[in-house]
Design an enzyme around this catalytic site. Structure first.
Site, PDB file in Angstrom:
ATOM      1  N   ASP A  73       0.617  -1.117  -0.082  1.00 40.17           N
ATOM      2  CA  ASP A  73      -0.023   0.060  -0.060  1.00 40.17           C
ATOM      3  C   ASP A  73       0.768   1.121   0.080  1.00 40.17           C
ATOM      4  O   ASP A  73       2.078   1.233   0.567  1.00 40.17           O
ATOM      5  CB  ASP A  73      -0.850  -0.051   1.300  1.00 40.17           C
ATOM      6  N   PHE A 154       2.633   5.936 -13.560  1.00 40.52           N
ATOM      7  CA  PHE A 154       1.199   5.979 -13.178  1.00 40.52           C
ATOM      8  C   PHE A 154       1.055   7.076 -12.012  1.00 40.52           C
ATOM      9  O   PHE A 154       1.778   7.423 -11.520  1.00 40.52           O
ATOM     10  CB  PHE A 154       0.634   4.800 -13.081  1.00 40.52           C
ATOM     11  N   TYR A 156       0.741   9.525  -9.476  1.00 36.13           N
ATOM     12  CA  TYR A 156       0.984  11.192  -9.461  1.00 36.13           C
ATOM     13  C   TYR A 156       2.414  11.149  -9.871  1.00 36.13           C
ATOM     14  O   TYR A 156       3.060  12.188  -9.660  1.00 36.13           O
ATOM     15  CB  TYR A 156       0.896  11.364  -7.785  1.00 36.13           C
ATOM     16  N   ARG A 184       8.624   2.213  -3.887  1.00 36.41           N
ATOM     17  CA  ARG A 184       8.010   0.826  -4.236  1.00 36.41           C
ATOM     18  C   ARG A 184       9.369  -0.193  -4.517  1.00 36.41           C
ATOM     19  O   ARG A 184       9.624  -1.112  -3.983  1.00 36.41           O
ATOM     20  CB  ARG A 184       7.261   0.828  -5.300  1.00 36.41           C
TER      21      ARG A 184
HETATM   22  P1  IMP Z   1      -2.341   2.109  -3.479  1.00 44.08           P
HETATM   23  O1  IMP Z   1      -3.468   2.218  -2.370  1.00 44.08           O
HETATM   24  O2  IMP Z   1      -1.215   1.341  -3.082  1.00 44.08           O
HETATM   25  O3  IMP Z   1      -2.979   1.252  -4.594  1.00 44.08           O
HETATM   26  O4  IMP Z   1      -1.821   3.445  -3.970  1.00 44.08           O
HETATM   27  C1  IMP Z   1      -2.544   4.541  -3.935  1.00 44.08           C
HETATM   28  C2  IMP Z   1      -2.459   5.619  -4.947  1.00 44.08           C
HETATM   29  O5  IMP Z   1      -1.382   6.081  -4.851  1.00 44.08           O
HETATM   30  C3  IMP Z   1      -2.505   5.033  -6.243  1.00 44.08           C
HETATM   31  O6  IMP Z   1      -3.815   4.760  -6.948  1.00 44.08           O
HETATM   32  C4  IMP Z   1      -1.642   5.977  -7.054  1.00 44.08           C
HETATM   33  O7  IMP Z   1      -2.719   7.092  -7.445  1.00 44.08           O
HETATM   34  C5  IMP Z   1      -0.847   6.446  -6.185  1.00 44.08           C
HETATM   35  N1  IMP Z   1       0.310   5.663  -6.536  1.00 44.08           N
HETATM   36  C6  IMP Z   1       0.784   4.438  -5.573  1.00 44.08           C
HETATM   37  N2  IMP Z   1       2.071   4.339  -6.145  1.00 44.08           N
HETATM   38  C7  IMP Z   1       2.397   5.189  -7.166  1.00 44.08           C
HETATM   39  C8  IMP Z   1       3.667   5.515  -7.722  1.00 44.08           C
HETATM   40  O8  IMP Z   1       4.790   4.728  -7.812  1.00 44.08           O
HETATM   41  N3  IMP Z   1       3.849   6.666  -8.356  1.00 44.08           N
HETATM   42  C9  IMP Z   1       2.589   7.520  -8.585  1.00 44.08           C
HETATM   43  N4  IMP Z   1       1.572   7.440  -7.877  1.00 44.08           N
HETATM   44  C10 IMP Z   1       1.427   5.987  -7.062  1.00 44.08           C
END
Ligand code: IMP
Length: 211
Positions: A73, A154, A156, A184
């Site tokens: 997350d 993708f 932000y 990540r």
């Molecule tokens: P999640 O809850 O881990 O899926 O991530 C939450 C949100 O953060 C995603 O929907 C993306 O909009 C953003 N996000 C997550 N990882 C990245 C990244 O590596 N780059 C840019 N935005 C990210």
């Protein structure tokens, strides 16, 4: 280490692609990553922390498949917005928000603020059928650009400029350049090291079972 199989908990193809690249590089043939079965319902991210949400996703996949699962997350915290969007990063502009909607809202909320400091944090979690788990965190600091630039990555990425970079946004970098610096990349390389060493997460049970 012998080959371990994990099912990926993420339903987000952009994240799955990055996870495969990062873990493939870090663990090579030691790991076999299975795609999330389509019939597993989407997991509601009702936790109040990144770790709780990663755990909810991993537990759901372990329960559905009976094999170990890997989940993550991620949140983007912006200093001038009091840490928002944080754990709500995926739904910042609403439940059905697109990446572009979220980026537009972020730029609008920040306006012309001169304090554009931001931080991405990823919690990476491997959960095993016996309930044990391994957890790692990755952080990258940066700034929010004045406008979106670049077409890679993708979320932000078009507005995030990492401090340790050369002024480009993540969306202007190749995947390899992004993963070398990214939240990540850092979280999953750390997770891979812990898995290879067979270490349990602090206070997370008896440790990793045999593959
Ligand atoms: P999640 O809850 O881990 O899926 O991530 C939450 C949100 O953060 C995603 O929907 C993306 O909009 C953003 N996000 C997550 N990882 C990245 C990244 O590596 N780059 C840019 N935005 C990210």
């Amino acid at each position: 280490m012998s080959t371990s199989s994990f099912v990926l908990a993420t339903a987000n193809p952009d994240k799955a692609r990055e996870l495969r690249a990062i873990l493939g590089e870090a663990m090579g043939r030691d790991v076999r990553l299975l795609g999330r079965p389509a019939e597993v319902p989407e997991v509601d991210e009702t936790g109040s922390t990144l770790e709780e949400n990663a755990r909810l996703k991993a537990v759901a996949l372990v329960e559905a498949t009976g094999i170990a699962a890997i989940a993550d997350d991620t949140g983007l915290e912006v200093a001038a917005l009091g840490g928002a969007p944080g754990v709500y990063s995926s739904r910042y502009a609403g439940e059905q928000a697109t990446y572009a909607d979220n980026v537009a809202k972020l730029l609008a909320e920040l306006g012309g603020s001169t304090d554009r400091r931001a931080r991405f944090t990823t919690v990476a979690l491997a959960r095993f059928p016996d309930g044990s788990e391994v957890v790692a965190t990755g952080i990258v600091d940066g700034e929010i650009a004045l406008s979106a630039v670049g077409a890679s990555g993708f979320g932000y990425d078009p507005v995030f400029v990492p401090t340790e970079g050369d002024g480009r946004t993540f969306a202007e970098m190749s995947p390899e350049e992004k993963h070398a610096l990214s939240h990540r990349g850092r979280a999953f390389r750390a997770l891979a090291e812990l898995l290879a060493a067979g270490l349990p997460a602090p206070a997370a049970g008896p440790g990793r079972p045999a593959p």
